[in-house]
Design a protein around this motif. Structure first.
Motif, PDB file in Angstrom:
ATOM      1  N   TRP A 144       0.830  -1.207   0.000  1.00  0.00           N
ATOM      2  CA  TRP A 144       0.000   0.000   0.000  1.00  0.00           C
ATOM      3  C   TRP A 144       0.862   1.254   0.000  1.00  0.00           C
ATOM      4  O   TRP A 144       0.474   2.275  -0.557  1.00  0.00           O
TER       5      TRP A 144
ATOM      6  N   THR B   1      -2.993  -2.145  -3.467  1.00  0.00           N
ATOM      7  CA  THR B   1      -4.248  -2.396  -2.778  1.00  0.00           C
ATOM      8  C   THR B   1      -4.480  -3.894  -2.674  1.00  0.00           C
ATOM      9  O   THR B   1      -3.987  -4.666  -3.510  1.00  0.00           O
TER      10      THR B   1
ATOM     11  N   ASP C 101     -11.318  -4.488  -2.517  1.00  0.00           N
ATOM     12  CA  ASP C 101     -12.402  -3.826  -1.799  1.00  0.00           C
ATOM     13  C   ASP C 101     -13.489  -4.837  -1.470  1.00  0.00           C
ATOM     14  O   ASP C 101     -13.266  -6.059  -1.551  1.00  0.00           O
TER      15      ASP C 101
ATOM     16  N   ASN D 289       0.664  -3.498  -6.901  1.00  0.00           N
ATOM     17  CA  ASN D 289       1.284  -4.086  -5.714  1.00  0.00           C
ATOM     18  C   ASN D 289       2.743  -4.481  -5.936  1.00  0.00           C
ATOM     19  O   ASN D 289       3.470  -4.730  -4.969  1.00  0.00           O
TER      20      ASN D 289
ATOM     21  N   GLN E  16      -5.456   3.353   5.994  1.00  0.00           N
ATOM     22  CA  GLN E  16      -6.131   2.458   5.069  1.00  0.00           C
ATOM     23  C   GLN E  16      -6.400   1.153   5.795  1.00  0.00           C
ATOM     24  O   GLN E  16      -5.593   0.718   6.620  1.00  0.00           O
TER      25      GLN E  16
END
Length: 415
Positions: free
Chosen positions: A210, A215, A218, A229, A373
C-alpha cells in the motif's frame, strides 16, 4: 522512558474491536442454559499481551457478579493459532457464542452471526464511532462490533541511527540507506525489522504494498495480483537482498521481533500503540522516536486495523439476551476504558475517546489515523486472503515477487 515524537498535529481517535473470555471447552450447539438454570456463554479471544487473560477474567468476574444467572467461559489463544481454532470449532458445530477476531464477512455470508444491533442496546450501539461501525458492515448491516483500533507507525532506535550516521527516513530510498548503515554496525544488529512470518504477514505486506500505491481490493473484489502491488513487493526483496533486515525475515513473526527491537538490537520496525507500554516495562531507557511509516514517495500513510467482537447465533436466539447483557456491560465506560487503556490500544467508542483524549502515548497514532487504510474485511474472501498471506507471503524472501502475489491470488480465487 526516553522518547521523542515526530508527527503531525493531533486529530481524532480510533477504535478497534476485539474481545476475549476465559476457560476452554466450547459447546456452541448446546442449549442456552445448563442444569442449574444458568446460561453459559463461551468466549474465544486472542492474547494481545501478558495482561489479556487477567483483564478478561476481571471483566467476567464483574459481569457475573451482576448477572448470577449467566456463566462466561473464556478461552484465550495466540494470534498464530486463532484462525485455525475458530475454523475447527465451526466445522465441528462448536462455534463460540462470542468471538474476538478480525475477518468476519465470511461468517456473516454464511448466516452464522447476529446482526450487531440485535446484541447491543441502542445506547451502546450509538456510542461507537461511526467510521468503525461502517467498517463492520456488509450490505449496510453491521455484523461485528468494533473492539479496539490501532494504527501503525515506525519505531526508531535513535542511538543506533546516530551511531550509523543516519536519520529517521520518510521514503523508501532513505529507509534502505538508513537500514543498510545500521546493519553494517554488526554485533547482531539489524537495520530494519521485517516480520513476514505467519503471525501477521498480511500487515507487513500491506505496509509495503500500500505504501507503493497498491491495494488488496475492496468489498467486491480481492486484487492481490494487481500490478500496483509489485513496486512494494519488489522493494521488500530489495531490502532483504541488501542485508538491511534481520536474518530470515520470511519466517520471522512480529511479536518476538519487536522484543528484539525493545532490547535495542534493531534500528527500525513498524509497531503498534501497545509497543509504547512494552518499552516502558521492559527497557525504559531505550532512546527511541515514533515517526510516520516511510512510503515510496514520502506521502502520508498508515495501516489501520480494527479487531472485531462478534456473536454467533448457535441456539436459535436462546442466548441473545445474555449476549446483549454481556456486550452492554463490557462497553460501559467504567469497564471498557480501563481495558483498552491497559492493553494500550485506541478506543472505538465516543465515551472512550473522550476519556483518553489526553493520553500522550496514544497521540502519535491518533495523529496518523486520518491517513489510515484498512483491510477489505467486508469482502467475504478477506478471511481466505488473510490466511493466504500468512501462509505464502514469506516466500518472497526466495521467490520472485510477482510469483508470490500470483500464488496468493490463486489461493484466494480457489477458496
Amino acid at each position: 522512558m526516553k522518547k521523542s515524537l515526530r508527527l503531525g498535529a493531533a486529530v481524532a481517535l480510533a477504535a478497534t474491536a476485539s474481545l476475549t473470555l476465559a476457560s476452554c471447552g466450547f459447546g456452541g450447539g448446546d442449549s442456552g442454559g445448563d442444569a442449574g438454570g444458568k446460561t453459559t456463554l463461551d468466549l474465544l479471544v486472542p492474547s494481545y499481551s501478558d495482561n489479556t487473560e487477567k483483564l478478561w477474567n476481571d471483566v467476567i468476574d464483574g459481569f457475573e457478579a451482576e448477572n448470577e444467572d449467566i456463566d462466561v467461559k473464556l478461552e484465550v489463544q495466540s494470534w498464530d493459532n486463532l484462525e485455525s481454532v475458530i475454523t475447527t470449532k465451526i466445522q465441528g458445530g462448536e462455534a463460540p457464542d462470542i468471538y474476538n477476531g478480525g475477518p468476519f464477512a465470511g461468517f456473516a455470508a454464511d448466516g452464522l452471526l447476529y446482526a450487531a444491533e440485535d446484541v447491543v442496546s441502542p445506547e451502546t450501539f450509538s456510542d461507537f464511532q461511526d467510521s468503525f461501525i461502517a467498517n463492520a458492515e456488509v450490505d449496510g448491516t453491521a455484523y461485528a462490533l468494533p473492539l479496539i483500533a490501532s494504527a501503525r507507525a515506525l519505531f526508531v532506535n535513535n542511538t543506533l541511527l546516530e551511531q550509523a550516521g543516519a536519520t529517521a527516513p520518510t521514503n523508501w530510498d532513505e529507509l534502505l540507506d538508513a537500514a543498510t548503515k545500521v546493519s553494517a554496525l554488526g554485533g547482531g544488529v539489524a537495520g530494519y525489522g521485517m516480520p513476514l512470518g505467519s503471525e501477521e504477514a498480511q500487515a507487513e505486506a500491506a505496509v509495503w504494498l500500500w505504501g507503493g500505491g497498491g491495494t488488496f481490493g475492496d468489498a467486491d473484489a480481492i486484487t492481490v495480483d494487481d500490478p500496483a502491488n509489485l513496486p512494494g513487493a519488489e522493494q521488500i526483496k530489495k531490502m532483504i537482498d541488501a542485508g538491511a533486515t534481520q536474518a530470515d525475515p520470511g519466517s520471522t513473526d512480529r511479536s518476538p521481533l519487536m522484543d528484539i527491537f525493545i532490547q535495542g538490537k534493531i534500528g527500525m520496525q513498524v509497531g503498534l500503540p501497545p509497543t509504547v507500554g512494552q518499552i516502558e516495562e521492559n527497557n525504559p531507557e531505550l532512546d527511541y522516536s515514533i515517526v510516520p511509516i516511510p512510503t515510496q514517495d514520502g506521502s502520508p500513510f498508515t495501516l489501520g486495523v480494527m479487531d472485531q467482537l462478534m456473536a454467533f447465533n448457535n441456539d436459535d436466539g436462546a442466548k441473545q439476551d445474555a449476549i446483549t447483557k454481556f456486550f452492554d456491560y463490557y462497553y460501559s465506560a467504567d469497564v471498557y476504558v480501563p481495558w483498552v487503556q491497559t492493553e494500550g490500544f485506541l478506543p472505538v467508542t465516543k465515551s472512550g475517546a473522550e476519556a483518553l483524549q489526553d493520553e500522550e502515548a496514544l497521540a502519535p497514532f491518533l495523529e496518523v489515523l486520518p491517513n489510515a487504510q484498512f483491510y477489505p474485511s467486508t469482502n467475504p474472501k478477506w478471511q481466505a486472503t488473510d490466511g493466504a498471506f500468512k501462509s505464502l507471503f514469506g516466500q518472497i524472501q526466495t521467490k520472485p515477487a510477482q510469483d508470490v502475489l500470483t500464488e496468493i491470488q490463486a489461493q484466494v480465487d480457489a477458496s
